[in-house]
Design a protein around this motif. Sequence first.
Motif, PDB file in Angstrom:
ATOM      1  N   ILE A 138       0.832  -1.207   0.000  1.00  0.00           N
ATOM      2  CA  ILE A 138       0.000   0.000   0.000  1.00  0.00           C
ATOM      3  C   ILE A 138       0.865   1.256   0.000  1.00  0.00           C
ATOM      4  CG2 ILE A 138      -1.767   1.320   1.239  1.00  0.00           C
ATOM      5  CD1 ILE A 138      -2.716  -1.338   2.459  1.00  0.00           C
ATOM      6  N   ILE A 139       1.838   1.302   0.917  1.00  0.00           N
ATOM      7  CA  ILE A 139       2.690   2.497   1.055  1.00  0.00           C
ATOM      8  C   ILE A 139       3.906   2.293   0.163  1.00  0.00           C
ATOM      9  CG2 ILE A 139       3.567   4.133   2.774  1.00  0.00           C
ATOM     10  CD1 ILE A 139       2.431   2.110   4.895  1.00  0.00           C
ATOM     11  N   SER A 140       3.695   2.280  -1.138  1.00  0.00           N
ATOM     12  CA  SER A 140       4.766   1.858  -2.044  1.00  0.00           C
ATOM     13  C   SER A 140       5.539   3.034  -2.612  1.00  0.00           C
ATOM     14  CB  SER A 140       4.193   1.025  -3.200  1.00  0.00           C
ATOM     15  OG  SER A 140       3.462   1.840  -4.086  1.00  0.00           O
ATOM     16  N   LEU A 142      -1.030   7.501   2.801  1.00  0.00           N
ATOM     17  CA  LEU A 142      -1.125   7.968   4.187  1.00  0.00           C
ATOM     18  C   LEU A 142      -2.213   7.218   4.944  1.00  0.00           C
ATOM     19  CD1 LEU A 142       0.241  10.228   5.986  1.00  0.00           C
ATOM     20  CD2 LEU A 142      -1.947  11.410   5.763  1.00  0.00           C
ATOM     21  N   SER A 143      -3.318   6.926   4.264  1.00  0.00           N
ATOM     22  CA  SER A 143      -4.380   6.155   4.919  1.00  0.00           C
ATOM     23  C   SER A 143      -3.872   4.769   5.296  1.00  0.00           C
ATOM     24  CB  SER A 143      -5.607   6.045   4.008  1.00  0.00           C
ATOM     25  OG  SER A 143      -5.392   5.155   2.922  1.00  0.00           O
ATOM     26  N   GLY A 144      -3.079   4.170   4.403  1.00  0.00           N
ATOM     27  CA  GLY A 144      -2.508   2.859   4.689  1.00  0.00           C
ATOM     28  C   GLY A 144      -1.495   2.915   5.820  1.00  0.00           C
ATOM     29  N   ALA A 145      -0.699   3.981   5.850  1.00  0.00           N
ATOM     30  CA  ALA A 145       0.284   4.151   6.912  1.00  0.00           C
ATOM     31  C   ALA A 145      -0.404   4.320   8.264  1.00  0.00           C
ATOM     32  CB  ALA A 145       1.170   5.347   6.620  1.00  0.00           C
ATOM     33  N   GLY A 146      -1.498   5.081   8.271  1.00  0.00           N
ATOM     34  CA  GLY A 146      -2.241   5.260   9.511  1.00  0.00           C
ATOM     35  C   GLY A 146      -2.792   3.944  10.038  1.00  0.00           C
ATOM     36  N   ALA A 147      -3.363   3.154   9.121  1.00  0.00           N
ATOM     37  CA  ALA A 147      -3.905   1.860   9.516  1.00  0.00           C
ATOM     38  C   ALA A 147      -2.816   0.914  10.016  1.00  0.00           C
ATOM     39  CB  ALA A 147      -4.650   1.232   8.333  1.00  0.00           C
ATOM     40  N   THR A 178      -6.217   9.231  10.641  1.00  0.00           N
ATOM     41  CA  THR A 178      -5.833  10.011   9.459  1.00  0.00           C
ATOM     42  C   THR A 178      -7.009  10.833   8.943  1.00  0.00           C
ATOM     43  OG1 THR A 178      -6.282   8.080   8.037  1.00  0.00           O
ATOM     44  CG2 THR A 178      -3.992   8.459   8.711  1.00  0.00           C
ATOM     45  N   ILE A 179      -6.684  12.032   8.496  1.00  0.00           N
ATOM     46  CA  ILE A 179      -7.676  12.949   7.933  1.00  0.00           C
ATOM     47  C   ILE A 179      -7.172  13.385   6.564  1.00  0.00           C
ATOM     48  CG2 ILE A 179      -8.881  15.152   8.209  1.00  0.00           C
ATOM     49  CD1 ILE A 179      -7.822  14.688  11.324  1.00  0.00           C
ATOM     50  N   GLY A 180      -7.989  13.241   5.545  1.00  0.00           N
ATOM     51  CA  GLY A 180      -7.639  13.666   4.202  1.00  0.00           C
ATOM     52  C   GLY A 180      -8.508  14.827   3.763  1.00  0.00           C
ATOM     53  N   VAL A 181      -7.908  15.984   3.536  1.00  0.00           N
ATOM     54  CA  VAL A 181      -8.639  17.143   3.014  1.00  0.00           C
ATOM     55  C   VAL A 181      -8.597  17.044   1.491  1.00  0.00           C
ATOM     56  CG1 VAL A 181      -8.773  19.657   2.936  1.00  0.00           C
ATOM     57  CG2 VAL A 181      -7.975  18.514   5.019  1.00  0.00           C
ATOM     58  N   ILE A 182      -9.753  16.853   0.874  1.00  0.00           N
ATOM     59  CA  ILE A 182      -9.835  16.495  -0.539  1.00  0.00           C
ATOM     60  C   ILE A 182     -10.312  17.676  -1.383  1.00  0.00           C
ATOM     61  CG2 ILE A 182     -10.788  14.858  -2.212  1.00  0.00           C
ATOM     62  CD1 ILE A 182      -9.026  13.572  -0.017  1.00  0.00           C
ATOM     63  N   ARG A 183      -9.587  17.928  -2.462  1.00  0.00           N
ATOM     64  CA  ARG A 183      -9.933  19.010  -3.399  1.00  0.00           C
ATOM     65  C   ARG A 183     -11.139  18.611  -4.248  1.00  0.00           C
ATOM     66  NH1 ARG A 183      -5.516  18.901  -6.007  1.00  0.00           N
ATOM     67  NH2 ARG A 183      -6.231  17.622  -7.737  1.00  0.00           N
TER      68      ARG A 183
END
Length: 303
Positions: free
Chosen positions: A30-32, A68-73, A79-84
């Motif tokens: 995942i975090i590749s 980042l989501s994978g790293a958090g898990a 983890t919080i993702g602010v999405i455009r």
Amino acid sequence: MKTSQNQKIQIVFPKGITLYIKREDLLHPIISGNKFRKLKYNLEEAKRLGFKKLLTFGGAFSNHIVALSGAGAAFGFETIGVIRGEELIDKIHENPSLQFAQQNGMQLYFIDRTSYREKASKNFIVNMQNLFGNFYLVPEGGTNDLAIKGCEEILTEEDIAQFNYICCAMGTGGTISGIINSSSETQEIIGFSSLKGDFLSDVIRNFVQKKNWNVNCDYHFGGYGKVSDELISFLNFFYKQTKIPLDPVYTGKMMFGIFDLIEKGYFPPNSKILAIHTGGLQGVAGMNDMLQKKNKETIHYNG
């Protein structure tokens, strides 16, 4: 974590030129790729400082958001993702990247594009802290001093001794900055920008002292996330020849550029070229969804 390997491209190029690809995409499921490198020391710093939450930014098909989501898990962070793009709030189920990030436990927060342009401002960050509490901030794309420290570990001593040219796809300039810092002055580092314009050169100059690099802006195919029939056909050709999957946003454009520059005689005879596979393969599913809706050729990485 696996160790990335250099794989020779088994295609005969003119003038004795040889091309290898560093399989950073195989570092982690995942975090590749460069995301693993960029997050390594940021996660260590967040843990050292006692943060429980990570907040970052990204677009609809962001490799960084997924990583980042994978790293958090994997490492126990919220983890919080602010999405455009606030129009995406009702379309998560149509977007493999955002869906995967959410499945990893990431809280997605959608904002309009005008607000997104202010994401680095003090007022914006304070508003995010009021909404989500205390968090460790990871910039869009993950690029900061700690990320570059991680990317300095991509090249090995053997890479520095063996290759004349190092090629790298570019989005925010962090990965190539780390590569430049660890390279030899006798090597030429070529960045292939996935974005329109040459503004990334200014970003890189903030992180490097060496002059052995240049940015090629000829292979962005219309800009970030844009593709053409020619590029998709090339990705399928390359996979058929090598069994190596490339992503259509970054590494595919880089590899297309390398092949084109070889054909045009850019590289001297007997050049040894190393291309960095920075991962990003999670974006293939979303790109194929878009291509199917347009009745276009899709990317085929099976069989």
